[in-house]
Write a protein that holds these residues in place. Sequence first.
Motif, PDB file in Angstrom:
ATOM      1  N   SER A  75       0.830  -1.202   0.000  1.00 36.07           N
ATOM      2  CA  SER A  75       0.000   0.000   0.000  1.00 36.07           C
ATOM      3  C   SER A  75       0.870   1.259   0.000  1.00 36.07           C
ATOM      4  N   GLU A 119     -20.018   1.964  14.113  1.00 33.23           N
ATOM      5  CA  GLU A 119     -20.599   1.356  12.919  1.00 33.23           C
ATOM      6  C   GLU A 119     -20.494  -0.166  12.894  1.00 33.23           C
ATOM      7  N   GLN A 147     -13.613  -6.462   9.614  1.00 28.17           N
ATOM      8  CA  GLN A 147     -12.595  -6.410   8.557  1.00 28.17           C
ATOM      9  C   GLN A 147     -13.138  -5.679   7.334  1.00 28.17           C
ATOM     10  N   LYS A 148     -14.334  -6.025   6.910  1.00 24.22           N
ATOM     11  CA  LYS A 148     -14.933  -5.370   5.745  1.00 24.22           C
ATOM     12  C   LYS A 148     -15.158  -3.885   6.013  1.00 24.22           C
ATOM     13  N   LEU A 149     -15.624  -3.562   7.212  1.00 26.40           N
ATOM     14  CA  LEU A 149     -15.870  -2.167   7.577  1.00 26.40           C
ATOM     15  C   LEU A 149     -14.585  -1.347   7.488  1.00 26.40           C
ATOM     16  N   LYS A 151     -11.781  -2.095   5.809  1.00 28.12           N
ATOM     17  CA  LYS A 151     -11.268  -2.046   4.435  1.00 28.12           C
ATOM     18  C   LYS A 151     -12.007  -1.000   3.615  1.00 28.12           C
ATOM     19  N   ASP A 152     -13.299  -0.827   3.896  1.00 30.11           N
ATOM     20  CA  ASP A 152     -14.105   0.153   3.163  1.00 30.11           C
ATOM     21  C   ASP A 152     -13.928   1.571   3.689  1.00 30.11           C
ATOM     22  N   SER A 153     -13.402   1.720   4.914  1.00 26.04           N
ATOM     23  CA  SER A 153     -13.199   3.044   5.506  1.00 26.04           C
ATOM     24  C   SER A 153     -11.965   3.701   4.906  1.00 26.04           C
ATOM     25  N   ASP A 154     -11.973   5.020   4.886  1.00 29.50           N
ATOM     26  CA  ASP A 154     -10.817   5.777   4.400  1.00 29.50           C
ATOM     27  C   ASP A 154      -9.931   6.105   5.599  1.00 29.50           C
TER      28      ASP A 154
END
Length: 165
Positions: A75, A119, A147-149, A151-154
């Motif tokens: 990254s 959230e 994990q999904k939350l 990964k989707d967060s900035d």
Amino acid sequence: MADASMDIVSTFDKQEVANAVNAAAKEIHNRYDFKGVGASVELTGEVIKMEANSEDRCKAVLDVVQTWLVKRGVSLKHLDLPDGWAPRLSGKEYKLDVPLKEGINQENAKKINKIIRDEGPRGVKTQIQGDAIRATSKSRDDLQAVQKLLKDSDLDDAVNFTNYR
């Protein structure tokens, strides 16, 4: 049944970074637009050092390095570029030293905790442990939702998930 847990960390594979820098150095050596400009890149410890004879060429070297880092799955959030950065003039060469950063600092850890608390699923508990965050829950599905939350967060840091049990 024991609680499921995972660690939220910000790490990178040092070998992948070394491979990316070596591939970028090879590309810079072979590319026509870098001939005769003294462009080079090397990895010294935790710092990527770039140099060229003009500011624009130095920025182009950084662009090549960033391209190879993305290709190798590292990254760009691990590059510690300050706001308003520019290569510095040193003699006749422009130099740019970009440190690599690992770990989640306290400010970002608190931000991640707040995101999970506001959230995320209700049963997830978090605890800051140095430069990592331990998340525990009775359900593995809740941890996968976290994990999904994330990964989707900035976020300011690139996050990885380890010790998933």
